[in-house]
Motif scaffolding. Structure first.
Motif, mmCIF file in Angstrom:
data_model
loop_
_atom_site.group_PDB
_atom_site.id
_atom_site.type_symbol
_atom_site.label_atom_id
_atom_site.label_comp_id
_atom_site.label_asym_id
_atom_site.label_seq_id
_atom_site.Cartn_x
_atom_site.Cartn_y
_atom_site.Cartn_z
ATOM 1 N N ARG A 166 0.821 -1.204 0.000
ATOM 2 C CA ARG A 166 0.000 0.000 0.000
ATOM 3 C C ARG A 166 0.860 1.261 0.000
ATOM 4 O O ARG A 166 0.426 2.307 -0.494
ATOM 5 N N GLU A 167 2.064 1.176 0.538
ATOM 6 C CA GLU A 167 2.974 2.320 0.488
ATOM 7 C C GLU A 167 3.608 2.465 -0.890
ATOM 8 O O GLU A 167 3.851 3.582 -1.358
ATOM 9 N N GLN A 168 3.866 1.351 -1.549
ATOM 10 C CA GLN A 168 4.586 1.373 -2.825
ATOM 11 C C GLN A 168 3.687 1.668 -4.012
ATOM 12 O O GLN A 168 4.137 2.259 -5.001
ATOM 13 N N LEU A 169 2.422 1.235 -3.944
ATOM 14 C CA LEU A 169 1.533 1.323 -5.100
ATOM 15 C C LEU A 169 0.418 2.323 -4.863
ATOM 16 O O LEU A 169 0.079 2.637 -3.725
ATOM 17 N N ASP A 170 -0.152 2.807 -5.945
ATOM 18 C CA ASP A 170 -1.355 3.635 -5.888
ATOM 19 C C ASP A 170 -2.537 2.679 -5.758
ATOM 20 O O ASP A 170 -2.990 2.101 -6.748
ATOM 21 N N GLU A 171 -3.028 2.507 -4.528
ATOM 22 C CA GLU A 171 -4.049 1.488 -4.300
ATOM 23 C C GLU A 171 -5.333 1.768 -5.062
ATOM 24 O O GLU A 171 -6.000 0.846 -5.549
ATOM 25 N N ASP A 172 -5.703 3.023 -5.182
ATOM 26 C CA ASP A 172 -6.913 3.353 -5.931
ATOM 27 C C ASP A 172 -6.775 2.952 -7.396
ATOM 28 O O ASP A 172 -7.724 2.438 -8.003
ATOM 29 N N ALA A 173 -5.600 3.181 -7.955
ATOM 30 C CA ALA A 173 -5.369 2.804 -9.350
ATOM 31 C C ALA A 173 -5.405 1.289 -9.511
ATOM 32 O O ALA A 173 -5.972 0.759 -10.485
ATOM 33 N N SER B 117 -15.072 2.414 -3.778
ATOM 34 C CA SER B 117 -13.876 1.956 -3.053
ATOM 35 C C SER B 117 -14.101 0.695 -2.240
ATOM 36 O O SER B 117 -13.166 -0.065 -1.988
ATOM 37 N N ARG C 13 -9.273 -4.649 -4.152
ATOM 38 C CA ARG C 13 -8.347 -3.866 -3.344
ATOM 39 C C ARG C 13 -7.092 -4.691 -3.024
ATOM 40 O O ARG C 13 -7.077 -5.915 -3.178
#
Length: 501
Positions: free
Chosen positions: A131-138, A297, A146
């Protein structure tokens, strides 16, 4: 054939059951079942076999099951379901399983690990890293799921971190259904829906998402080819016909997730009807054409084929909560439970967030745990039961609210599952929380019947399926609306204060 001539889903003796037959197999959280179904998707009497099992669970988030034990169970239920069935009559084998399962397999096709289940949350640290590395919404909009401990991406990182030698030896990452098929029939292939439920299928392209695989360091070659429901496999091991002559020449449909099969089993196969399941876990789902342009979401949108998707949200803990209450904290008789669930709500009932094994929809807090608020010295088993069921009902309502954003044309909610039969008044509370009528259907082994229906609709699309009997419709009571609106506000407040932070 008129509607009056189409039979219901009641079981039928073999001698009266019209062919072709379908052998359906269901691998659930608590058992493996197999049953023979006739041309109307009716179960054939004395041809259903069940073998119980249980997940190995621990406080660290472990939730797994022995993959080879499941293979043995599948073989056992096939043996029993096919007794007395002549060769040439069974035209298809089809399977559904609990979703988001993972087995690491070596070059020889043998399991290197247990089957990690959807409820295993040991990958929570890796989830936080992703979740820190990736754009979770994308990712969510691209995959339709998710980032969560239920899915493959954090689990694949967890395997690399915790079991690097096993990870390196792994030739293929298989779902439990794929592994059983490979062992018993020499079949290789993953259903479109299985890969979608694993959280790694791009819902636009219907292929594994290369960006996500690159982020977790796994190559596409370590997964099986993707197969649509309309593409059953006939190139199976000759061992199948030797062990089970009744299956000679049968088509094998790739194993699909139980959520997809559950919708088909209750007839919720159009965008106007959503299916609510209430078993060990729970969900609300609706099948739509193509895939939603934008996804809220809190929901997932899994491809079930190249032309359709299933949209909804899942709850880890529904029947699991009732079993826990009965076995540990608040045992009551069925009569007492029925009475308290049919009663009007009472101010001062404890507020409960029912996340025994983590939350999926709508907040996706994989490491969440159950919370009770407002418990006093006067709180007893009845109050705890009522508070837990109200908490589950609100969890369903959170999903349903977003589902109607995606598909405002929903006209029916059809409920099924072991909880609806064990606790008939359970859906009274759920309907109040939803503010929407709920129709409970009276059909046994919904997911297994849905798997059979899937195969029959592909093999014989012109042949009708049996109709599903319905019970009385549960209507929401407008007088209770203020209570449930306030309950929802209190639920969200406690969630934001404790879970979201």
């Amino acid at each position: 054939m008129t509607d009056q001539q189409i039979p219901t889903t009641e079981s039928i003796p073999l001698a009266s059951a019209p062919t072709p037959y379908v052998l359906a197999i269901d691998i659930g959280s608590g058992s493996t079942r197999g049953c023979l179904y006739d041309a109307y998707a009716r179960p054939v009497k004395k041809h259903m076999v069940k073998v119980d099992h249980a997940f190995t669970e621990a406080a660290d988030g472990t939730a797994e099951v022995d993959a080879d034990q499941i293979v043995r169970e599948v073989g056992e239920v096939i043996d029993g379901a096919l007794k007395g069935v002549e060769p040439g009559l069974v035209k298809a084998v089809v399977m559904d399983t609990f979703a988001s399962s993972l087995v690491c397999v070596d070059d020889a096709g043998d399991a290197l690990t247990p089957c990690f289940t959807y409820a295993d949350s040991r990958s929570a640290p890796q989830l936080a890293r992703l979740r820190e590395q990736l754009d979770e919404d994308a990712v969510h909009q691209r995959i339709g799921a998710r980032l969560h401990t239920s899915y493959h991406p954090p689990r694949l990182l967890w395997l690399q971190d915790e079991f690097p030698e096993i990870f390196e030896k792994t030739a293929q990452f298989l779902s439990l259904g794929e592994y059983a098929y490979a062992k018993l029939a020499g079949i290789s292939g993953a259903a479109t829906s299985t890969m979608a439920w694993a959280g790694i299928l791009n819902r636009r392209t219907c292929e594994l998402d290369e960006e996500l695989l690159a982020a977790v360091g796994v190559d596409r070659s370590r997964f099986a080819p993707i197969i649509d429901p309309s593409e059953p496999l006939t190139d199976v091991s000759p061992d199948v016909a030797r062990r089970w002559p009744a299956l000679a020449g049968a088509a094998w449909f790739p194993a699909v997730p139980d959520g997809y099969a559950s919708n088909l089993g209750v007839g919720a196969d159009t965008p106007t009807t959503s299916a609510m399941s209430a078993a060990t876990s729970g969900a609300i789902r609706v099948i739509v054409d193509d895939t939603p342009e934008v996804l809220p979401s809190g929901l997932w949108a899994y491809r079930v084929s190249r032309t359709q998707s299933i949209v909804g949200g899942a709850l880890n803990d529904v029947g699991r909560v009732t079993l826990w209450l009965q076995s540990t904290l608040a045992p009551l008789s069925y009569e007492q439970i029925d009475e308290l669930l049919r009663a009007a709500p009472v101010e001062g009932t404890p507020l409960m967030l029912p996340f025994l094994t983590g939350e999926r929809a709508t907040g996706w807090a994989g490491d969440a745990r159950a919370i009770a608020s407002g418990v006093s010295s006067s709180t007893g088993p009845r109050e705890l039961w009522r508070g837990a069921v109200e908490g589950i009902a609100v969890s369903y309502a959170r999903v349903f609210e977003q589902l109607r954003e995606v598909n405002p044309d929903i006209q029916h909610v059809v409920a099924s599952g072991g909880v609806t039969s064990a606790y008939p008044a359970f859906m009274d509370v759920v309907a109040q929380a939803l503010g929407f009528p709920v129709q409970v259907v009276n059909v046994k082994r919904v997911t297994m019947r849905g798997a059979a229906a899937l195969a029959l609709q592909v093999l014989h699309p012109e042949h009708p399926l049996a109709t599903v009997p319905q019970t009385g419709l549960t209507q929401p009571d407008a007088a209770q609306r203020p209570y449930y609106d306030d309950l929802r506000r209190r639920f969200e407040g406690l969630y934001d204060a404790v879970i979201a932070h």
